[in-house]
Design a protein around this motif. Structure first.
Motif, PDB file in Angstrom:
ATOM      1  N   VAL A  62      53.886  44.299  44.602  1.00 49.76           N
ATOM      2  CA  VAL A  62      53.160  43.297  43.816  1.00 49.76           C
ATOM      3  C   VAL A  62      52.967  43.769  42.374  1.00 49.76           C
ATOM      4  O   VAL A  62      52.094  43.276  41.664  1.00 49.76           O
ATOM      5  N   LEU A 107      53.163  40.914  39.637  1.00 50.07           N
ATOM      6  CA  LEU A 107      51.963  40.103  39.485  1.00 50.07           C
ATOM      7  C   LEU A 107      50.849  40.908  38.838  1.00 50.07           C
ATOM      8  O   LEU A 107      50.108  40.398  37.991  1.00 50.07           O
ATOM      9  N   PHE A 148      55.097  34.551  44.627  1.00 57.18           N
ATOM     10  CA  PHE A 148      54.112  35.629  44.509  1.00 57.18           C
ATOM     11  C   PHE A 148      54.775  36.927  44.053  1.00 57.18           C
ATOM     12  O   PHE A 148      54.141  37.760  43.409  1.00 57.18           O
ATOM     13  N   TRP A 149      56.063  37.074  44.353  1.00 59.58           N
ATOM     14  CA  TRP A 149      56.819  38.272  43.993  1.00 59.58           C
ATOM     15  C   TRP A 149      57.857  38.000  42.912  1.00 59.58           C
ATOM     16  O   TRP A 149      58.032  38.812  42.009  1.00 59.58           O
ATOM     17  N   PRO A 154      55.962  35.958  39.024  1.00 57.57           N
ATOM     18  CA  PRO A 154      54.573  36.384  38.833  1.00 57.57           C
ATOM     19  C   PRO A 154      53.859  35.691  37.678  1.00 57.57           C
ATOM     20  O   PRO A 154      52.641  35.488  37.745  1.00 57.57           O
ATOM     21  N   VAL A 209      52.324  32.321  38.766  1.00 58.52           N
ATOM     22  CA  VAL A 209      51.253  32.612  39.732  1.00 58.52           C
ATOM     23  C   VAL A 209      50.033  33.148  38.996  1.00 58.52           C
ATOM     24  O   VAL A 209      48.893  32.724  39.243  1.00 58.52           O
ATOM     25  N   ALA A 210      50.255  34.082  38.068  1.00 62.14           N
ATOM     26  CA  ALA A 210      49.142  34.639  37.297  1.00 62.14           C
ATOM     27  C   ALA A 210      48.446  33.557  36.478  1.00 62.14           C
ATOM     28  O   ALA A 210      47.217  33.543  36.370  1.00 62.14           O
TER      29      ALA A 210
END
Length: 429
Positions: free
Chosen positions: A44, A47, A257-258, A261, A264-265
């Protein structure tokens, strides 16, 4: 945005003595990013880097991964203890964020750790709640454990990919040729670990109504291009939790999510900014980009006291409440007569926040009178009931009263130890 982002690597010791390795990057409100099955904290890292522009991001090696220990037998409860130790080290409350299989642990930890968690972000929890997808095979966790115990780790990964993920057999040779396959083989034992955490969440039946008790805001996010069973599970979860919001990440699928990022952030950042109630800081909303913090919900609720009141009972006279600029502190001006003596003074009510430290959770106050005395109290407003503790919450001396008549009357009594006390009523002037 932070001009310089530093990374600090350290360890904590969990309740059972297991060493848990972690790293902290950036500065600001704390977010712990919880990794998925078959990966350590580097999984991760993308992210974490995207979030570190505005937050203090903590990633860690879950037990059985990376530089963290892995004592046997495995117990999912120990993973919650690991997070508790981590939050004690980095400072609570913090936000928790998890994707895919990590969502189960994220939810369980948020429920167990309660006030040490500021909010929760979940991306595509893989819950199977109906017949929109084949449920997890019966006994798959035990089968995974048996394969790993027999040293057949490659088969354990293959079984998970084929039976749980649904990867067609013809694609498995290509996956095995990729270097990432060996990383999954290295962590093959964690498929059973996360399988235990996810028990009861992937069997094609409704989510358990009593597993989670989470009082903080929760964002349940799905990718626009994700699978139908994921959307149904996310919707069921959002309907189950009292403070949950269902979000969609445009143009993304389960891998975001991977693999994506930045969006998602951005979604997580917007979620935190949208929270109107206190989250990471009891004295105000979590802020980024240097914005001024808002007063906490607990402080704002005291607005019903603002104005001038006539006081009767054991003490009589007039009190007046007003906000200090910024509305983080409520001021009470007191002019009363009690036991034949005049009582004149000023009370300041709000969260204590020593310089450079986080704010306290309680609504504390200090009363200053004209004779040079000080008295400390703790306020607690629940519904229409106002309790003012003499000293810390739970003190044997306290006032408790009820608001009525459209907040024009506050009627109650002071209670002292050993049966003392007196009635007190405030009526708005």
């Amino acid at each position: 945005m932070n001009a310089i982002s530093t990374t600090v690597t350290s360890t904590v010791t969990s309740a059972d003595g297991t060493v848990i390795a972690y790293e902290r990057t950036g500065s600001g409100p704390a977010i712990v990013v919880i990794s998925n099955v078959a990966e350590d904290r580097t999984g991760v890292a993308g992210l974490a880097a995207a979030l570190a522009e505005d937050f203090s991001v903590i990633t860690y090696d879950r037990r059985g991964r990376g530089a963290s220990g892995d004592p046997q037998p495995y117990d999912p409860a120990n993973e919650i203890d690991d997070l508790a130790a981590l939050l004690d080290a980095v400072g609570a409350p913090a936000f928790l964020a998890g994707g895919s299989g990590g969502c189960g642990l994220t939810l369980d930890a948020a429920s167990a750790l309660r006030d040490r968690v500021a909010g929760v972000y979940l991306y595509e929890p893989p819950f199977i709640v109906d017949d929109s997808r084949t449920p997890a095979p019966a006994g798959y966790v035990a089968h995974q454990e048996a394969l790993v115990a027999a040293g057949r780790r490659d088969e354990a990964v293959e079984f998970f990919m084929a039976e749980m993920i649904g990867v067609p057999a013809e694609y498995l040779p290509m996956m095995k040729a990729d270097p990432s396959w060996q990383e999954m083989v290295r962590y093959a034992h964690t498929y059973a670990y996360d399988g235990r955490i996810l028990e009861g969440l992937q069997d094609g039946t409704p989510l358990p109504a009593d597993r989670w008790h989470i009082d903080v805001p929760v964002a349940v996010a799905v990718g626009e291009n994700g699978e139908e069973f994921i959307r149904r599970g996310a919707s069921a979860l959002a309907n189950l939790l009292p403070h949950a919001t269902l979000l969609t990440l445009d143009g993304q699928d389960h891998s975001a999510f991977w693999m994506a990022p930045e969006p998602v952030a951005a979604q997580l950042r917007a979620f935190i900014r949208s929270i109107p109630a206190p989250s990471g800081d009891p004295a105000g909303t979590v802020t980024v980009d240097g914005a001024d913090p808002e007063p906490s919900a607990a402080v704002a609720a005291l607005d019903r006291l603002v104005g001038e009141w006539t006081v009767t009972g054991g003490a009589e006279g007039v009190v007046r409440y007003e906000w200090m600029a910024g509305r983080h502190f409520l001021l009470q001006h007191v002019e009363l007569e009690q036991f034949g003596e005049e009582v004149t003074g000023l009370e300041v009510i709000g969260h204590l926040r020593p310089f450079g430290e986080p704010a306290g959770a309680d609504l504390a106050s200090r009363f200053y009178d004209s004779l040079g005395n000080t008295l400390d109290y703790t306020y607690e407003l629940v519904g229409d009931t106002l309790t003012i503790w003499a000293g810390p919450a739970g003190s044997p001396a306290y006032f408790r009263g009820e608001f009525s008549d459209g907040d024009r009357v506050l009627d109650g009594a002071w209670v002292y130890p050993n049966g003392g006390g007196y009635a007190s009523t405030m009526v708005r002037r």
